[in-house]
Design an enzyme around this catalytic site. Structure first.
Site, short mmCIF file in Angstrom:
data_model
loop_
_atom_site.label_atom_id
_atom_site.label_comp_id
_atom_site.label_asym_id
_atom_site.label_seq_id
_atom_site.Cartn_x
_atom_site.Cartn_y
_atom_site.Cartn_z
N LYS A 1 24.87 35.53 20.28
CA LYS A 1 25.60 36.80 20.39
C LYS A 1 26.34 37.07 19.09
O LYS A 1 27.05 36.21 18.57
CB LYS A 1 26.61 36.73 21.54
CG LYS A 1 25.95 36.64 22.91
CD LYS A 1 26.98 36.51 24.02
CE LYS A 1 27.77 37.78 24.22
NZ LYS A 1 28.67 37.66 25.41
C1 E4P Z 1 29.84 40.50 27.18
O1 E4P Z 1 29.24 40.18 26.19
C2 E4P Z 1 31.23 40.14 27.40
O2 E4P Z 1 31.24 38.74 27.47
C3 E4P Z 1 31.85 40.59 28.69
O3 E4P Z 1 30.91 41.11 29.56
C4 E4P Z 1 33.05 41.45 28.53
O4 E4P Z 1 33.56 41.63 29.82
P1 E4P Z 1 35.10 41.96 30.10
O5 E4P Z 1 35.30 43.38 29.75
O6 E4P Z 1 35.23 41.74 31.59
O7 E4P Z 1 35.91 41.02 29.30
#
Ligand code: E4P
Length: 224
Positions: A86
């Site tokens: 990522k």
């Molecule tokens: C995705 O890449 C993130 O890890 C995540 O979905 C963000 O979610 P949140 O808004 O609940 O922190």
């Protein structure tokens, strides 16, 4: 079939949902891993033991510059799991994604808040794109609309990028994006639980029990 992930570093809860959902794997981010109090090395090993060899893991780089991101991505992709790296879709992140794709590293462009950001990440070759649906909604914008626009762009241009929709606070957001034809989604644990939670379900099952017991006592269906 749509790829279904849990957005968590909680191994016990992953094991629980693995029993009842067709999980493809797990996504994490630096905040999730930090809050779990366990390092990525330990968590991935335990998750892999729970989910098996076919599980896919999405883990985020924490380096800030392009060279650092690239080096970190190389190390992550060499781990003995099906790894997707990522990378935040920032200026540096997009530059790093282009270099990673030249080396054949699987990449997810994350922290996507706008359609244009998702479009650029797709053009840079990201395998997955993670628009943050609830965070966009929380900014008085339209998370589902951003997902729809990016998916439309992918379809029109025949790109191979898959949307892995992320950041959910309720099932309505999740179901709305799942019916847009996206190819992957990651759910936090509370939203995963909402997938089979509804105030009408348990009373319905209890009524079946009551009616059956009145007629047949403790006999099983095939014994009646
Ligand atoms: C995705 O890449 C993130 O890890 C995540 O979905 C963000 O979610 P949140 O808004 O609940 O922190």
């Amino acid at each position: 079939m749509i790829e279904l992930y849990l957005d968590t570093a909680n191994v016990a809860e992953t094991e629980r949902f693995h029993r009842c959902f067709p999980l493809k794997g797990v996504t994490t981010n630096p905040t999730i891993v930090a809050k779990s109090g366990k390092g990525l090395t330990e968590t991935l090993a335990k998750m892999s033991a729970v989910l098996g060899d076919s599980a896919r893991f999405h883990a985020q780089v924490v380096s800030k510059d392009v060279d650092g991101m690239l080096e970190e991505a190389r190390m992550l992709s060499e781990l003995p799991y099906d790894m997707v790296v990522k990378v935040p879709a920032t200026e540096q992140g997009l530059a790093a994604i282009k270099l990673m794709k030249k080396e054949g590293i699987s990449v997810l462009a994350t922290a996507i808040y706008t359609s244009q950001q998702g479009i650029m990440a797709a053009l840079c070759g990201a395998d997955y794109l993670a628009p943050y649906v609830n965070r966009i909604d929380a900014m008085n914008s339209d998370g589902v609309g951003v997902v729809r626009e990016i998916q439309t762009f992918i379809n029109i241009h025949g790109l191979s990028s898959k949307i892995l929709a992320a950041s959910f606070k309720n099932v309505q957001q999740a179901v709305e994006v799942m019916t847009l034809g996206i190819e992957a989604i990651t759910l936090p644990l509370d939203v995963a639980e909402q997938m089979f939670s509804h105030p009408a379900i348990l009373p319905a099952v209890e009524q079946f029990d009551k009616d059956w017991n009145q007629a047949f006592g403790d006999k099983l269906s095939f014994e009646s």
